[in-house]
Design a protein around this motif. Structure first.
Motif, PDB file in Angstrom:
ATOM      1  N   ASP A 203      35.815  50.583  45.696  1.00 31.23           N
ATOM      2  CA  ASP A 203      35.733  50.272  44.298  1.00 31.23           C
ATOM      3  C   ASP A 203      37.184  49.946  43.534  1.00 31.23           C
ATOM      4  O   ASP A 203      37.154  48.755  42.915  1.00 31.23           O
ATOM      5  N   GLN A 204      37.991  50.694  44.173  1.00 26.82           N
ATOM      6  CA  GLN A 204      39.518  50.412  43.793  1.00 26.82           C
ATOM      7  C   GLN A 204      40.245  49.137  44.202  1.00 26.82           C
ATOM      8  O   GLN A 204      40.524  48.309  43.351  1.00 26.82           O
ATOM      9  N   GLN A 205      39.694  48.881  45.446  1.00 28.73           N
ATOM     10  CA  GLN A 205      40.163  47.518  46.292  1.00 28.73           C
ATOM     11  C   GLN A 205      39.460  46.540  45.462  1.00 28.73           C
ATOM     12  O   GLN A 205      40.074  45.431  45.341  1.00 28.73           O
ATOM     13  N   LEU A 206      38.144  46.556  45.333  1.00 28.81           N
ATOM     14  CA  LEU A 206      37.400  45.294  44.613  1.00 28.81           C
ATOM     15  C   LEU A 206      37.815  45.087  43.151  1.00 28.81           C
ATOM     16  O   LEU A 206      37.797  43.854  42.733  1.00 28.81           O
ATOM     17  N   GLN A 207      38.352  46.237  42.634  1.00 28.63           N
ATOM     18  CA  GLN A 207      39.027  45.868  41.153  1.00 28.63           C
ATOM     19  C   GLN A 207      40.016  45.103  41.283  1.00 28.63           C
ATOM     20  O   GLN A 207      40.529  44.165  40.270  1.00 28.63           O
ATOM     21  N   LEU A 208      41.007  45.345  42.162  1.00 28.46           N
ATOM     22  CA  LEU A 208      42.329  44.676  42.522  1.00 28.46           C
ATOM     23  C   LEU A 208      41.995  43.210  42.596  1.00 28.46           C
ATOM     24  O   LEU A 208      42.514  42.262  42.036  1.00 28.46           O
ATOM     25  N   PHE A 209      40.801  42.909  43.564  1.00 28.27           N
ATOM     26  CA  PHE A 209      40.458  41.630  43.702  1.00 28.27           C
ATOM     27  C   PHE A 209      40.083  41.127  42.434  1.00 28.27           C
ATOM     28  O   PHE A 209      40.301  39.608  42.056  1.00 28.27           O
ATOM     29  N   ASN A 210      39.045  41.607  41.488  1.00 25.34           N
ATOM     30  CA  ASN A 210      38.719  41.132  40.192  1.00 25.34           C
ATOM     31  C   ASN A 210      39.793  40.626  39.346  1.00 25.34           C
ATOM     32  O   ASN A 210      39.729  39.656  38.865  1.00 25.34           O
ATOM     33  N   THR A 211      40.912  41.482  39.433  1.00 29.90           N
ATOM     34  CA  THR A 211      42.037  41.350  38.461  1.00 29.90           C
ATOM     35  C   THR A 211      42.736  40.088  38.899  1.00 29.90           C
ATOM     36  O   THR A 211      43.123  39.688  38.116  1.00 29.90           O
ATOM     37  N   ARG A 212      42.942  39.889  40.214  1.00 30.50           N
ATOM     38  CA  ARG A 212      43.474  38.723  40.632  1.00 30.50           C
ATOM     39  C   ARG A 212      42.575  37.426  40.518  1.00 30.50           C
ATOM     40  O   ARG A 212      43.109  36.173  41.027  1.00 30.50           O
ATOM     41  N   SER A 213      41.189  37.445  40.384  1.00 32.87           N
ATOM     42  CA  SER A 213      40.482  36.442  40.588  1.00 32.87           C
ATOM     43  C   SER A 213      39.810  36.137  38.994  1.00 32.87           C
ATOM     44  O   SER A 213      38.713  37.050  38.679  1.00 32.87           O
ATOM     45  N   ALA A 214      40.207  35.173  38.369  1.00 29.31           N
ATOM     46  CA  ALA A 214      39.942  34.967  36.988  1.00 29.31           C
ATOM     47  C   ALA A 214      38.213  34.701  37.121  1.00 29.31           C
ATOM     48  O   ALA A 214      37.979  34.067  37.720  1.00 29.31           O
ATOM     49  N   GLY A 215      37.557  35.196  35.986  1.00 36.32           N
ATOM     50  CA  GLY A 215      36.277  34.853  35.822  1.00 36.32           C
ATOM     51  C   GLY A 215      35.389  35.801  36.798  1.00 36.32           C
ATOM     52  O   GLY A 215      34.121  35.462  36.716  1.00 36.32           O
ATOM     53  N   THR A 216      35.783  36.298  37.493  1.00 33.78           N
ATOM     54  CA  THR A 216      34.891  37.318  38.294  1.00 33.78           C
ATOM     55  C   THR A 216      34.424  38.452  38.195  1.00 33.78           C
ATOM     56  O   THR A 216      33.662  39.457  38.725  1.00 33.78           O
ATOM     57  N   ALA A 217      35.244  39.106  37.048  1.00 32.43           N
ATOM     58  CA  ALA A 217      35.179  40.567  36.773  1.00 32.43           C
ATOM     59  C   ALA A 217      34.072  41.214  36.135  1.00 32.43           C
ATOM     60  O   ALA A 217      33.685  42.141  35.996  1.00 32.43           O
ATOM     61  N   SER A 270      34.688  41.283  53.039  1.00 27.37           N
ATOM     62  CA  SER A 270      34.511  39.939  52.831  1.00 27.37           C
ATOM     63  C   SER A 270      35.326  39.617  51.432  1.00 27.37           C
ATOM     64  O   SER A 270      35.539  38.469  51.287  1.00 27.37           O
ATOM     65  N   TYR A 271      35.257  40.491  50.390  1.00 34.73           N
ATOM     66  CA  TYR A 271      36.024  40.256  49.120  1.00 34.73           C
ATOM     67  C   TYR A 271      37.597  39.943  49.262  1.00 34.73           C
ATOM     68  O   TYR A 271      38.169  38.977  48.475  1.00 34.73           O
ATOM     69  N   GLN A 272      38.191  40.797  50.238  1.00 37.13           N
ATOM     70  CA  GLN A 272      39.430  40.504  50.534  1.00 37.13           C
ATOM     71  C   GLN A 272      39.809  39.112  51.093  1.00 37.13           C
ATOM     72  O   GLN A 272      40.587  38.592  50.783  1.00 37.13           O
ATOM     73  N   ALA A 274      37.800  36.473  50.522  1.00 32.68           N
ATOM     74  CA  ALA A 274      37.542  35.459  49.633  1.00 32.68           C
ATOM     75  C   ALA A 274      38.766  35.418  48.823  1.00 32.68           C
ATOM     76  O   ALA A 274      39.252  34.504  48.121  1.00 32.68           O
ATOM     77  N   ASP A 275      39.578  36.348  48.364  1.00 31.44           N
ATOM     78  CA  ASP A 275      40.859  36.738  47.816  1.00 31.44           C
ATOM     79  C   ASP A 275      42.026  35.732  48.530  1.00 31.44           C
ATOM     80  O   ASP A 275      42.960  35.347  47.953  1.00 31.44           O
ATOM     81  N   GLN A 276      41.851  35.998  49.699  1.00 35.95           N
ATOM     82  CA  GLN A 276      42.818  35.308  50.794  1.00 35.95           C
ATOM     83  C   GLN A 276      42.441  33.671  50.714  1.00 35.95           C
ATOM     84  O   GLN A 276      43.208  32.929  51.447  1.00 35.95           O
ATOM     85  N   GLY A 277      41.357  33.172  50.227  1.00 33.71           N
ATOM     86  CA  GLY A 277      40.903  31.776  50.012  1.00 33.71           C
ATOM     87  C   GLY A 277      39.712  31.435  50.889  1.00 33.71           C
ATOM     88  O   GLY A 277      39.407  30.286  51.050  1.00 33.71           O
ATOM     89  N   GLY A 278      39.091  32.663  51.469  1.00 31.37           N
ATOM     90  CA  GLY A 278      37.813  32.167  52.145  1.00 31.37           C
ATOM     91  C   GLY A 278      36.735  31.863  51.293  1.00 31.37           C
ATOM     92  O   GLY A 278      36.998  31.978  50.116  1.00 31.37           O
ATOM     93  N   LYS A 279      35.640  31.661  51.552  1.00 32.56           N
ATOM     94  CA  LYS A 279      34.428  31.284  50.596  1.00 32.56           C
ATOM     95  C   LYS A 279      33.387  32.549  50.593  1.00 32.56           C
ATOM     96  O   LYS A 279      33.138  32.924  51.532  1.00 32.56           O
ATOM     97  N   ASN A 280      33.089  32.860  49.432  1.00 36.85           N
ATOM     98  CA  ASN A 280      32.369  33.903  49.161  1.00 36.85           C
ATOM     99  C   ASN A 280      30.997  33.636  48.646  1.00 36.85           C
ATOM    100  O   ASN A 280      30.844  32.285  48.057  1.00 36.85           O
TER     101      ASN A 280
END
Length: 280
Positions: A203-217, A270-272, A274-280
């Motif tokens: 949950d903590q890691q996913l929220q870091l991803f959300n913070t860096r990925s505008a519009g997905t939170a 998979s969300y990490q 996606a954060d690195q440029g993969g396709k989610n």
């Protein structure tokens, strides 16, 4: 004048030690390069498998959401939603997702909420028959259910679990005293999934991803934030589904990574990717 010189009989001890040291150094460098290359290839393979599973799972997930948007809403869900039609539709979608994508054997047997109009799926019930369920579920149960889930067809999306990762991408493991086929990463670890993560680490890691990925939170199933409002049965609905906090709790794939231990820095999700440029 000729001088008498004795021919050398071989290397001196010092020369032998130098040669051995050089060979050892070259061998160490070569071994390091080989392990680095092997590790790089395994990581690449893990990422490819993870994103392939994420892509197929996302298609199945979307198919269920699209169908649920058009289905009739059971009356108990309307009551639970306080007779708010928009909120009732959101709850219906979430109940259907929970029904179609169970994370544990206990959810399959006890968490489909027949009273609200969502009986357990026969395919899951039959598949886990004879297996012992662990309260709260396990990563192995999630992995077994991921394979079962992607073997099914939904809303025009065909189930093709057996052919997804090709040879070497799956194996049989014991889960609750019964053998189940699961997807595996290159290190032999089962690949599971989180529908709406309840793990503090993920949950903590996913929220870091959300913070860096505008519009997905935002909660993708509740774009209007209806579940964030207060209504009489909100606490009951949260007990049945998950905490409504407006955050993105979209599903993701995960494995334990090279060290085969969960919830540390080498887990592959998979969300990490996606954060690195993969396709989610």
């Amino acid at each position: 004048m000729k001088t008498n010189q004795k021919p050398r009989n071989g290397f001196t001890l010092l020369e032998l030690l130098v040669v051995i040291a050089i060979i050892a150094a070259i061998s160490a460098l070569a071994a390091t390069a080989i392990f680095r290359m092997k590790g790089s290839q395994e990581k690449k393979t893990a990422e490819q498998r993870m994103m392939q599973l994420q892509s197929d799972f996302s298609a199945q997930w979307k198919a269920v959401v699209d169908v649920a948007k058009k289905e009739s809403i059971p009356e108990p869900v309307r009551v639970l939603a306080g007779n708010d039609n928009v909120r009732a539709r959101v709850l219906h979608i979430k109940f259907r997702l929970r029904q179609e994508f169970p994370q544990s054997f206990d959810e399959v047997r006890n968490g489909s909420f027949t009273a609200y109009g969502y009986p357990p799926k026969t395919a899951f019930i039959n598949s886990i028959s004879g297996a012992t369920a662990t309260p709260g579920g396990t990563e192995a149960e999630s992995a077994a259910l991921l394979m079962m889930t992607l073997a099914q067809s939904r809303g025009g999306v065909a189930g093709n679990a057996e052919s997804l990762l090709g040879g070497g991408g799956s194996k049989n493991i014991d889960v609750g005293g019964k053998q189940f086929k699961v997807f595996i990463d290159p290190w032999g670890n089962p690949i599971g999934f989180a529908r709406w993560t309840a793990s503090p680490y993920y949950d903590q890691q996913l929220q870091l991803f959300n913070t860096r990925s505008a519009g997905t939170a935002k909660d993708n199933e509740d774009p209007e934030g209806k579940l964030l409002q207060n209504w009489a049965s909100k606490a009951t609905a949260q007990t049945l589904l998950h905490t409504f906090d407006g955050r993105n709790r979209s599903p993701f794939m995960y494995s334990a990574g090279p060290n085969s231990r969960f919830y540390d820095d080498d887990d592959v999700t998979s969300y990490q990717l996606a954060d690195q440029g993969g396709k989610n």
